[in-house]
Design a protein around this motif. Structure first.
Motif, PDB file in Angstrom:
ATOM      1  N   GLU A  42       0.866  -1.184   0.000  1.00 65.60           N
ATOM      2  CA  GLU A  42       0.000   0.000   0.000  1.00 65.60           C
ATOM      3  C   GLU A  42       0.897   1.226   0.000  1.00 65.60           C
ATOM      4  OE1 GLU A  42      -3.637   2.057   2.605  1.00 65.60           O
ATOM      5  OE2 GLU A  42      -2.837   0.082   3.144  1.00 65.60           O
ATOM      6  N   VAL A  43       0.901   1.944  -1.103  1.00 66.28           N
ATOM      7  CA  VAL A  43       1.827   3.052  -1.301  1.00 66.28           C
ATOM      8  C   VAL A  43       1.035   4.343  -1.482  1.00 66.28           C
ATOM      9  CG1 VAL A  43       3.688   3.989  -2.728  1.00 66.28           C
ATOM     10  CG2 VAL A  43       3.489   1.515  -2.381  1.00 66.28           C
ATOM     11  N   ALA A  44       1.522   5.400  -0.850  1.00 69.37           N
ATOM     12  CA  ALA A  44       0.940   6.736  -1.030  1.00 69.37           C
ATOM     13  C   ALA A  44       2.083   7.744  -1.077  1.00 69.37           C
ATOM     14  CB  ALA A  44      -0.026   7.061   0.098  1.00 69.37           C
ATOM     15  N   SER A  61      -6.593   4.156  -1.581  1.00 71.34           N
ATOM     16  CA  SER A  61      -7.220   5.438  -1.229  1.00 71.34           C
ATOM     17  C   SER A  61      -6.232   6.260  -0.415  1.00 71.34           C
ATOM     18  CB  SER A  61      -8.504   5.215  -0.426  1.00 71.34           C
ATOM     19  OG  SER A  61      -8.989   6.434   0.109  1.00 71.34           O
ATOM     20  N   MET A  62      -5.988   7.474  -0.883  1.00 68.98           N
ATOM     21  CA  MET A  62      -5.052   8.347  -0.182  1.00 68.98           C
ATOM     22  C   MET A  62      -5.526   8.624   1.242  1.00 68.98           C
ATOM     23  SD  MET A  62      -2.278  10.106  -0.131  1.00 68.98           S
ATOM     24  CE  MET A  62      -1.771  10.233  -1.846  1.00 68.98           C
ATOM     25  N   GLN A  63      -6.815   8.892   1.423  1.00 72.62           N
ATOM     26  CA  GLN A  63      -7.362   9.213   2.752  1.00 72.62           C
ATOM     27  C   GLN A  63      -7.244   8.023   3.703  1.00 72.62           C
ATOM     28  OE1 GLN A  63      -8.316  12.260   3.608  1.00 72.62           O
ATOM     29  NE2 GLN A  63      -8.686  11.581   5.729  1.00 72.62           N
ATOM     30  N   ILE A  66      -3.652   7.546   4.709  1.00 74.65           N
ATOM     31  CA  ILE A  66      -3.236   8.555   5.694  1.00 74.65           C
ATOM     32  C   ILE A  66      -3.784   8.217   7.080  1.00 74.65           C
ATOM     33  CG2 ILE A  66      -3.492  10.970   6.368  1.00 74.65           C
ATOM     34  CD1 ILE A  66      -3.378  11.711   3.404  1.00 74.65           C
ATOM     35  N   GLU A  67      -5.053   7.805   7.144  1.00 70.41           N
ATOM     36  CA  GLU A  67      -5.645   7.423   8.427  1.00 70.41           C
ATOM     37  C   GLU A  67      -4.921   6.215   9.019  1.00 70.41           C
ATOM     38  OE1 GLU A  67      -7.823   8.971  10.207  1.00 70.41           O
ATOM     39  OE2 GLU A  67      -8.139  10.557   8.723  1.00 70.41           O
ATOM     40  N   ARG A  68      -4.574   5.269   8.165  1.00 74.03           N
ATOM     41  CA  ARG A  68      -3.831   4.096   8.638  1.00 74.03           C
ATOM     42  C   ARG A  68      -2.466   4.510   9.180  1.00 74.03           C
ATOM     43  NH1 ARG A  68      -2.354  -1.258   4.947  1.00 74.03           N
ATOM     44  NH2 ARG A  68      -1.342  -2.440   6.646  1.00 74.03           N
ATOM     45  N   TYR A  69      -1.835   5.441   8.505  1.00 71.85           N
ATOM     46  CA  TYR A  69      -0.532   5.940   8.964  1.00 71.85           C
ATOM     47  C   TYR A  69      -0.650   6.628  10.329  1.00 71.85           C
ATOM     48  CZ  TYR A  69       3.368   9.193   9.369  1.00 71.85           C
ATOM     49  OH  TYR A  69       4.422   9.912   9.831  1.00 71.85           O
TER      50      TYR A  69
END
Length: 215
Positions: A42-44, A61-63, A66-69
């Motif tokens: 999973e890459v962003a 999904s970018m959002q 980000i939430e996972r990060y």
């Protein structure tokens, strides 16, 4: 032709800097896409240019990424804080245990135990501490005595007041009883003095008249 090594510093020429940014940006985005496909990762990627323009790539999904990060970073910080708290508690526990041990040793010395290795200076200091302690104990004892004396005086005054009230009540009851006794005596005297002698005669009126006439 051998390609020269690029120095890692800011490119001063604006045109060269913009060309290098475009090439490296596209290459970075391509590498991110390849990494997500080849490795199922999973890459962003988020890139802002020097002018503030946004470039991004997300394998899903970018959002959500980000939430996972954020969640992952929060958990790591919480775990780190927990470890630091445990270490801090261990240090405080060790310090408190050392203080308790020192207090136990000082207590035994004050009780006259374990004085074999005590120096003259320590003995003098202990003697001074004991003298101050005795002075404080005596002062407290005198204070307690004075408080008890004041309480006894207050209790004595209260009992004296109650005794005076009871005495007054007794005198009033005694006076009333005396007045009642005198009233009863007066009634008896009055009844004795009011007795009248009467003659009872049975017979006709003439005989009664003859009897009353002098001879």
């Amino acid at each position: 032709m051998v390609r020269g090594k690029t120095q890692m510093r800011r490119i001063e020429n604006a045109t060269s800097r913009q060309v290098t940014f475009s090439k490296r940006r596209n290459g970075l985005l391509k590498k991110g896409f390849e990494l997500s496909v080849l490795c199922d990762a999973e890459v962003a990627l988020i890139i802002f240019s020097s002018r503030g323009k946004l470039y991004e790539f997300a394998s899903s999904s970018m959002q959500e990424t980000i939430e996972r990060y954020r969640s992952q970073v929060k958990d790591v910080q919480t775990d780190t804080s927990s470890v630091e708290d445990v270490q801090h508690l261990k240090q405080e526990t060790a310090i408190m245990a050392k203080k308790v041990e020192l207090l136990e040793v000082a207590k035994r010395k004050l009780l006259g135990e374990g004085l074999g290795a005590t120096t003259i200076e320590e003995l003098v200091r202990m003697e001074q501490q004991l003298e101050r302690g005795v002075h404080l104990v005596r002062a407290r004892k005198i204070q307690v005595y004075n408080e008890q004396i004041e309480q006894l005086k207050a209790k004595e005054k209260l009992m004296a007041d109650e005794n005076a009230i009871l005495t007054e009540k007794y005198q009033v009851q005694k006076h009333k009883a005396t007045e009642v006794t005198r009233a009863d005596v007066h009634v008896l005297e009055y009844e004795e003095n009011s007795d009248v002698e009467t003659e009872l005669f049975i017979g006709p009126p003439e005989t009664r008249m003859k009897k009353k006439m002098p001879k």
